[in-house]
Design a protein around this motif. Structure first.
Motif, mmCIF file in Angstrom:
data_model
loop_
_atom_site.group_PDB
_atom_site.id
_atom_site.type_symbol
_atom_site.label_atom_id
_atom_site.label_comp_id
_atom_site.label_asym_id
_atom_site.label_seq_id
_atom_site.Cartn_x
_atom_site.Cartn_y
_atom_site.Cartn_z
ATOM 1 N N SER A 8 26.682 36.926 -33.506
ATOM 2 C CA SER A 8 25.374 37.662 -33.582
ATOM 3 C C SER A 8 24.673 37.222 -32.467
ATOM 4 C CB SER A 8 24.588 37.135 -34.809
ATOM 5 O OG SER A 8 23.216 37.674 -34.839
ATOM 6 N N GLN A 22 21.165 37.007 -32.563
ATOM 7 C CA GLN A 22 19.946 36.580 -33.164
ATOM 8 C C GLN A 22 19.659 35.364 -32.852
ATOM 9 O OE1 GLN A 22 18.709 37.870 -37.096
ATOM 10 N NE2 GLN A 22 19.908 39.859 -36.971
ATOM 11 N N GLN A 82 21.147 29.933 -30.961
ATOM 12 C CA GLN A 82 21.548 31.527 -30.867
ATOM 13 C C GLN A 82 22.945 31.556 -31.759
ATOM 14 O OE1 GLN A 82 21.346 32.625 -26.843
ATOM 15 N NE2 GLN A 82 19.535 33.509 -26.992
ATOM 16 N N ILE A 92 14.180 33.426 -38.920
ATOM 17 C CA ILE A 92 15.031 34.475 -38.139
ATOM 18 C C ILE A 92 14.003 35.028 -37.329
ATOM 19 C CG2 ILE A 92 16.369 36.654 -38.485
ATOM 20 C CD1 ILE A 92 17.470 34.172 -39.828
ATOM 21 N N ASP A 93 14.570 35.488 -36.290
ATOM 22 C CA ASP A 93 13.953 36.080 -35.107
ATOM 23 C C ASP A 93 12.940 37.264 -35.675
ATOM 24 O OD1 ASP A 93 12.773 37.432 -32.883
ATOM 25 O OD2 ASP A 93 14.846 37.476 -31.789
ATOM 26 N N GLU A 122 13.692 41.227 -35.573
ATOM 27 C CA GLU A 122 14.605 41.720 -36.550
ATOM 28 C C GLU A 122 14.114 41.840 -37.823
ATOM 29 O OE1 GLU A 122 17.512 42.304 -35.148
ATOM 30 O OE2 GLU A 122 17.471 41.368 -33.366
ATOM 31 N N PRO A 152 21.310 38.410 -40.117
ATOM 32 C CA PRO A 152 22.477 39.069 -39.821
ATOM 33 C C PRO A 152 23.599 39.115 -40.954
ATOM 34 C CG PRO A 152 22.545 36.968 -38.521
ATOM 35 C CD PRO A 152 21.240 37.175 -39.212
#
Length: 203
Positions: free
Chosen positions: A81, A83, A149, A185-186, A189, A193
């Motif tokens: 991912s 992300q 990441q 999580i970022d 988004e 994921p």
């Protein structure tokens, strides 16, 4: 005969709004509420992922005044991912003091460090612990964590280190522990994921 004239109407208080001004203010308030709601929605992002380890107990005594436990922490996505995640760790602790001699009035203090990620370690201390269930105390060890990441699996070792501050006491201090990792999580988004997995401790 004098003719009575109706009393002149009293002027409206300046605190009263003209209907058109009241409508304008209502529109402004509605617009402000909508703007705040829009900003809150855009900044919310997906909820954090929280995973706990199995609980355990570490014992401290004059002959063993320190103790340490380490657990692997791993995060991965089966197909990778782009992300970014932010992982932080905490360790809730429950400390109980059992003296060898009934009536011992010693009040041991336990210090804890949680090593997780590359940032400086923060040390935390329990309140003084008195004997028995009534004197048990709770506190937490905390870590700032790390960024990763998910293109490749993210791996760390989380280590909890405990130390007894009074090595002259006679008895045992038992510390119940568990480790809790929280993964943010970022926020650009909408969700984590697909297949995202977090492991704390051996599989």
């Amino acid at each position: 005969m004098q003719t009575e004239h109706p009393a002149a109407p009293r002027p409206l208080s300046s605190s009263w709004l003209h209907p058109s001004r009241a409508r304008a203010w209502a529109a402004r308030v509605a617009l402000l509420v909508a703007s705040v709601a829009s900003v809150a929605t855009s900044m919310s992002g997906p909820p954090p992922v929280i995973v706990e380890s199995e609980p355990g107990v570490l014992s401290l005594s004059p002959t063993s005044p320190t103790a340490r436990v380490a657990l692997p922490v791993r995060m991965f996505v089966p197909n990778g991912s782009k992300q970014t995640v932010w992982a932080t760790m905490r360790a809730p602790l429950f400390v109980k003091w059992t003296p060898d001699a009934p009536g011992d009035e010693a009040q041991p203090i336990v210090k804890a460090k949680l090593v997780f990620g590359p940032r400086p370690v923060k040390e935390s201390s329990s309140a003084p612990v008195t004997a028995g269930d009534a004197g048990a105390v709770r506190f937490e060890a905390l870590s700032d964590g790390d960024v990763c990441q998910l293109e490749q699996p993210c791996e760390w070792e989380a280590a909890l280190e405990l130390s007894l501050q009074d090595a002259t006491l006679q008895g045992t201090v038992d510390v119940e522990w568990r480790m809790v990792v929280e993964v943010g999580i970022d926020d650009t988004e909408d969700s984590a994921p697909d297949g995202f997995e977090v492991l704390v401790g051996p599989r």
